[in-house]
Design a protein around this motif. Sequence first.
Motif, mmCIF file in Angstrom:
data_model
loop_
_atom_site.group_PDB
_atom_site.id
_atom_site.type_symbol
_atom_site.label_atom_id
_atom_site.label_comp_id
_atom_site.label_asym_id
_atom_site.label_seq_id
_atom_site.Cartn_x
_atom_site.Cartn_y
_atom_site.Cartn_z
ATOM 1 N N LEU A 171 16.662 4.133 4.645
ATOM 2 C CA LEU A 171 15.453 3.469 5.664
ATOM 3 C C LEU A 171 15.471 1.732 5.311
ATOM 4 C CD1 LEU A 171 12.083 3.071 5.452
ATOM 5 C CD2 LEU A 171 12.201 3.312 3.332
ATOM 6 N N TRP A 175 13.041 1.882 10.149
ATOM 7 C CA TRP A 175 11.387 2.985 10.067
ATOM 8 C C TRP A 175 13.048 4.476 10.634
ATOM 9 C CZ3 TRP A 175 7.897 3.181 6.934
ATOM 10 C CH2 TRP A 175 6.957 4.583 7.666
ATOM 11 N N ASP A 180 5.888 8.864 11.331
ATOM 12 C CA ASP A 180 5.159 8.021 10.630
ATOM 13 C C ASP A 180 4.769 8.399 9.435
ATOM 14 O OD1 ASP A 180 4.646 6.232 13.017
ATOM 15 O OD2 ASP A 180 3.160 8.340 13.405
ATOM 16 N N PHE A 192 11.245 -0.094 0.340
ATOM 17 C CA PHE A 192 9.922 0.510 0.816
ATOM 18 C C PHE A 192 8.989 -1.834 1.026
ATOM 19 C CE2 PHE A 192 9.621 -0.005 -3.642
ATOM 20 C CZ PHE A 192 8.377 -1.108 -4.196
ATOM 21 N N ALA A 194 9.951 -4.214 2.725
ATOM 22 C CA ALA A 194 10.546 -4.323 4.387
ATOM 23 C C ALA A 194 9.114 -3.519 5.185
ATOM 24 C CB ALA A 194 11.891 -3.980 4.709
ATOM 25 N N TYR A 195 8.068 -3.348 4.692
ATOM 26 C CA TYR A 195 7.610 -2.895 5.004
ATOM 27 C C TYR A 195 5.725 -2.491 4.871
ATOM 28 C CZ TYR A 195 11.433 0.210 7.884
ATOM 29 O OH TYR A 195 12.441 0.023 7.834
ATOM 30 N N ASP A 197 2.915 -3.631 5.312
ATOM 31 C CA ASP A 197 1.861 -3.178 6.165
ATOM 32 C C ASP A 197 1.783 -1.249 6.246
ATOM 33 O OD1 ASP A 197 1.180 -5.437 7.430
ATOM 34 O OD2 ASP A 197 2.371 -5.127 9.022
ATOM 35 N N VAL A 198 2.502 -0.555 5.665
ATOM 36 C CA VAL A 198 2.354 0.990 5.813
ATOM 37 C C VAL A 198 1.449 1.018 4.092
ATOM 38 C CG1 VAL A 198 3.908 1.544 7.402
ATOM 39 C CG2 VAL A 198 4.844 1.439 5.021
ATOM 40 N N ARG A 217 -1.145 -0.231 -0.410
ATOM 41 C CA ARG A 217 -0.644 -0.425 0.925
ATOM 42 C C ARG A 217 0.369 -1.292 0.359
ATOM 43 N NH1 ARG A 217 -2.399 -1.709 5.808
ATOM 44 N NH2 ARG A 217 -3.822 -0.372 5.711
ATOM 45 N N SER A 219 1.731 -4.381 1.184
ATOM 46 C CA SER A 219 1.763 -5.810 0.674
ATOM 47 C C SER A 219 0.729 -6.278 -0.583
ATOM 48 C CB SER A 219 1.108 -6.546 1.839
ATOM 49 O OG SER A 219 0.122 -5.930 2.347
ATOM 50 N N LEU A 245 6.505 6.700 2.495
ATOM 51 C CA LEU A 245 5.451 5.853 3.089
ATOM 52 C C LEU A 245 4.502 6.585 4.338
ATOM 53 C CD1 LEU A 245 8.329 3.471 3.301
ATOM 54 C CD2 LEU A 245 6.660 3.051 1.842
ATOM 55 N N ARG A 247 2.627 5.466 7.787
ATOM 56 C CA ARG A 247 2.373 4.301 8.628
ATOM 57 C C ARG A 247 0.341 4.542 8.977
ATOM 58 N NH1 ARG A 247 6.725 3.785 13.777
ATOM 59 N NH2 ARG A 247 7.660 2.196 12.361
#
Length: 250
Positions: A171, A175, A180, A192, A194-195, A197-198, A217, A219, A245, A247
């Motif tokens: 990962l 991605w 998704d 994780f 690094a992502y 918005d998922v 989320r 973030s 994870l 999307r």
Amino acid sequence: MRKISLIGIGAGDPDHLTLQAAKAIGRTDVFFLLDKGELKQSMIDLRERIIRGYSKPTRRMVTGRDPDRDRTPADYEGTVEDWRHRRALVIEEMLLEHLREDETGSFLVWGDPSLYDSSMAILDEVLARGTIAFEYEVIPGISSVSALAARHRAPLNRVGRPFQVTTGRRLAEGWPEGVDDVVVMLDAQQAFTAYPDVDIFWGAYVGTPDEILRSGRVSDVADEIVETRTAAREQHGWIMDTYLLRRPAP
């Protein structure tokens, strides 16, 4: 002919044991246990509880030392291949010394023997060496992936769409294409983050009394997961965690 069972015993909950696994444990003459040097007492106690609860009184237990392995190698695949070979030699010696003709030996495998586990490949290598002959069967178990999805009440796939199971190391490289929904195991670097918005469905020690679950989320919950994971590892001396994870739907 000697027989061997690779028995999946689930992710940590004693109730994960299937009837098929319980029957296989009950007909085992010798249990072969590999000491990884990193299993903590709670895991050892669970394994021994399972053996005591379902095995026959005459069963024997043999413990071997699992070879050391570099966890941050420059050549990952070569290091894993070398470790598997050294592990095969240990297992071969154990079988030759302790498994008699017409007896059944068993290896208890955390989770499921078919998912990120080397047991089948190692037994195939032992057979290929030709120093000992045996038949073996594989008893499936409840994986940490299945246990995670159940605890979060989150299906692994969405309607008509695939999902992928991968590692934190992969990962971190990017991605995966064409999916998704990604399940990640063996992530010591917390890729994780690094992502942002998922959505993430994270769990550690799933199925055990020490279970920890977090979701949301990335973030919003990444910092909390990182802090929780660090604290739990310091407290217990080890950690097993897995996450999904997802999307947002297009």
